[in-house]
Structure formats: structure tokens, C-alpha cells
Design a protein around this motif. Structure first.
Motif, mmCIF file in Angstrom:
data_model
loop_
_atom_site.group_PDB
_atom_site.id
_atom_site.type_symbol
_atom_site.label_atom_id
_atom_site.label_comp_id
_atom_site.label_asym_id
_atom_site.label_seq_id
_atom_site.Cartn_x
_atom_site.Cartn_y
_atom_site.Cartn_z
ATOM 1 N N GLU A 1 1.127 -1.078 0.074
ATOM 2 C CA GLU A 1 -0.085 -0.049 -0.021
ATOM 3 C C GLU A 1 0.853 1.234 0.032
ATOM 4 O O GLU A 1 1.811 1.397 1.020
ATOM 5 C CB GLU A 1 -0.854 -0.077 1.172
ATOM 6 C CG GLU A 1 -1.881 1.153 1.183
ATOM 7 C CD GLU A 1 -3.127 1.162 2.196
ATOM 8 O OE1 GLU A 1 -3.598 2.253 2.557
ATOM 9 O OE2 GLU A 1 -3.312 0.019 2.732
ATOM 10 N N TRP B 1 -8.813 7.697 -0.198
ATOM 11 C CA TRP B 1 -8.267 7.000 -1.410
ATOM 12 C C TRP B 1 -7.153 6.013 -0.762
ATOM 13 O O TRP B 1 -6.557 6.294 0.298
ATOM 14 C CB TRP B 1 -7.576 8.091 -2.137
ATOM 15 C CG TRP B 1 -8.683 9.076 -2.846
ATOM 16 C CD1 TRP B 1 -8.939 10.086 -2.417
ATOM 17 C CD2 TRP B 1 -9.197 8.796 -4.045
ATOM 18 N NE1 TRP B 1 -9.863 10.674 -3.484
ATOM 19 C CE2 TRP B 1 -9.976 9.588 -4.218
ATOM 20 C CE3 TRP B 1 -9.075 7.633 -4.949
ATOM 21 C CZ2 TRP B 1 -10.508 9.731 -5.508
ATOM 22 C CZ3 TRP B 1 -9.742 7.545 -6.118
ATOM 23 C CH2 TRP B 1 -10.671 8.590 -6.625
ATOM 24 N N ARG C 1 -1.976 -5.257 -5.359
ATOM 25 C CA ARG C 1 -2.482 -6.576 -4.827
ATOM 26 C C ARG C 1 -1.881 -7.740 -5.265
ATOM 27 O O ARG C 1 -1.254 -7.879 -6.138
ATOM 28 C CB ARG C 1 -3.890 -6.419 -5.361
ATOM 29 C CG ARG C 1 -4.847 -5.354 -4.942
ATOM 30 C CD ARG C 1 -6.112 -5.500 -5.494
ATOM 31 N NE ARG C 1 -7.305 -4.670 -4.863
ATOM 32 C CZ ARG C 1 -8.301 -4.620 -5.426
ATOM 33 N NH1 ARG C 1 -8.828 -5.173 -6.422
ATOM 34 N NH2 ARG C 1 -9.273 -3.995 -4.684
ATOM 35 N N THR D 1 -3.654 -0.495 -8.214
ATOM 36 C CA THR D 1 -5.055 -0.339 -7.963
ATOM 37 C C THR D 1 -5.155 0.839 -7.120
ATOM 38 O O THR D 1 -4.806 0.998 -6.124
ATOM 39 C CB THR D 1 -5.555 -1.749 -7.448
ATOM 40 O OG1 THR D 1 -5.144 -2.907 -8.197
ATOM 41 C CG2 THR D 1 -7.063 -1.437 -7.267
ATOM 42 N N LEU E 1 -8.145 2.909 -5.175
ATOM 43 C CA LEU E 1 -9.353 2.347 -4.615
ATOM 44 C C LEU E 1 -10.067 3.573 -3.749
ATOM 45 O O LEU E 1 -9.270 4.420 -3.076
ATOM 46 C CB LEU E 1 -9.420 1.329 -3.676
ATOM 47 C CG LEU E 1 -8.436 0.083 -4.195
ATOM 48 C CD1 LEU E 1 -7.354 -0.291 -3.379
ATOM 49 C CD2 LEU E 1 -9.517 -1.038 -3.852
ATOM 50 N N ARG E 2 -11.281 3.753 -3.898
ATOM 51 C CA ARG E 2 -11.859 4.920 -3.019
ATOM 52 C C ARG E 2 -13.395 4.135 -2.967
ATOM 53 O O ARG E 2 -14.254 3.927 -4.042
ATOM 54 C CB ARG E 2 -12.155 6.074 -3.765
ATOM 55 C CG ARG E 2 -12.915 7.065 -2.886
ATOM 56 C CD ARG E 2 -13.294 8.318 -3.508
ATOM 57 N NE ARG E 2 -14.165 8.039 -4.613
ATOM 58 C CZ ARG E 2 -14.484 8.747 -5.454
ATOM 59 N NH1 ARG E 2 -13.908 10.144 -5.737
ATOM 60 N NH2 ARG E 2 -15.390 8.478 -6.462
ATOM 61 N N ASP F 1 -15.125 1.870 -5.731
ATOM 62 C CA ASP F 1 -14.665 2.138 -6.963
ATOM 63 C C ASP F 1 -13.202 1.522 -7.012
ATOM 64 O O ASP F 1 -12.335 1.824 -6.147
ATOM 65 C CB ASP F 1 -14.872 3.642 -7.290
ATOM 66 C CG ASP F 1 -16.148 4.094 -7.415
ATOM 67 O OD1 ASP F 1 -16.967 3.511 -7.918
ATOM 68 O OD2 ASP F 1 -16.507 5.212 -7.166
ATOM 69 N N VAL F 2 -12.795 1.168 -8.205
ATOM 70 C CA VAL F 2 -11.531 0.791 -8.353
ATOM 71 C C VAL F 2 -11.119 1.152 -9.753
ATOM 72 O O VAL F 2 -11.854 1.003 -10.879
ATOM 73 C CB VAL F 2 -11.569 -0.748 -8.347
ATOM 74 C CG1 VAL F 2 -10.143 -1.485 -8.506
ATOM 75 C CG2 VAL F 2 -12.096 -1.320 -6.996
ATOM 76 N N ARG G 1 -7.430 0.650 -12.261
ATOM 77 C CA ARG G 1 -6.167 0.138 -12.550
ATOM 78 C C ARG G 1 -5.181 1.167 -13.351
ATOM 79 O O ARG G 1 -5.659 1.381 -14.592
ATOM 80 C CB ARG G 1 -6.181 -1.144 -13.336
ATOM 81 C CG ARG G 1 -6.912 -2.201 -12.555
ATOM 82 C CD ARG G 1 -6.980 -3.796 -13.369
ATOM 83 N NE ARG G 1 -7.540 -3.267 -14.531
ATOM 84 C CZ ARG G 1 -7.399 -4.200 -15.546
ATOM 85 N NH1 ARG G 1 -6.625 -5.163 -15.619
ATOM 86 N NH2 ARG G 1 -7.988 -3.918 -16.907
#
Length: 94
Positions: free
Chosen positions: A4, A16, A21, A32, A34-35, A38-39, A41
Motif C-alpha cells: 500500500e 483514497w 494487490r 490499483t 481504490l475509493r 470504486d476501483v 487500474r
């Protein structure tokens, strides 16, 4: 174990996250974003989003800045996790 990316405090407060991953070794190298649900790439080779939905315009400027500023770190992390599919490799399917 996933990686991360540390995020700026404002982006973190807005929910956010940016991760590399587990179990994505067969995909093009990417981070990736992320929020909530929602994802997105983000391709580490081309420095561009790989999907049109959700629309990349929805990604915070703070997150985009972090992706660009920390590109080298993300590439190193991907290469450590997936040495058989390094960011620098040339592939016909890209």
C-alpha cells in the motif's frame, strides 16, 4: 502480501488508497486505486488508466500526483512481488 502506497493526508481522509494487490501476476503491471467501492487500474508501463469505467476523471488530483511522484517506488514494489512479469519487460499484448 499487498503493498500500500503511503498517501497524502488529504487523500487518505477522503478514503483514497493505492495498492499493488496479490494474485495479479498475469496482468500488465499496475497499481490499483481504490475509493470506497470504486476501483481503477493504473498501468505502470504507460502511466495511464487501463479502464474507462469508472471514469479516470473521478480520481483525485492528489492521488494522480502521488502516482506520478512515486512511480519508481510502485515499479520496484511490483517487480519485487512479480519478478516474472517486471515493469520494464516488453510484451506484445500491451
Amino acid at each position: 502480501m499487498p503493498y500500500e502506497l503511503p498517501m497524502p493526508s488529504r487523500a487518505r481522509a477522503q478514503g483514497w488508497k493505492v495498492k499493488i494487490r496479490d494474485k495479479e501476476r498475469l496482468e500488465p503491471p499496475h497499481a490499483t486505486v481504490l475509493r470506497r467501492m470504486d476501483v481503477w487500474r493504473w498501468n505502470l508501463r504507460t502511466r495511464s488508466f487501463m479502464d474507462a469505467d469508472p471514469h479516470p476523471r473521478e480520481v483525485s488530483d492528489d492521488v494522480l500526483e502521488a502516482l506520478m511522484d512515486q512511480h519508481t517506488v510502485l515499479c520496484m514494489q511490483w517487480d519485487n512481488m512479480y519478478p516474472e512479469n517486471p515493469v520494464s519487460a516488453e510484451h506484445d499484448d500491451d
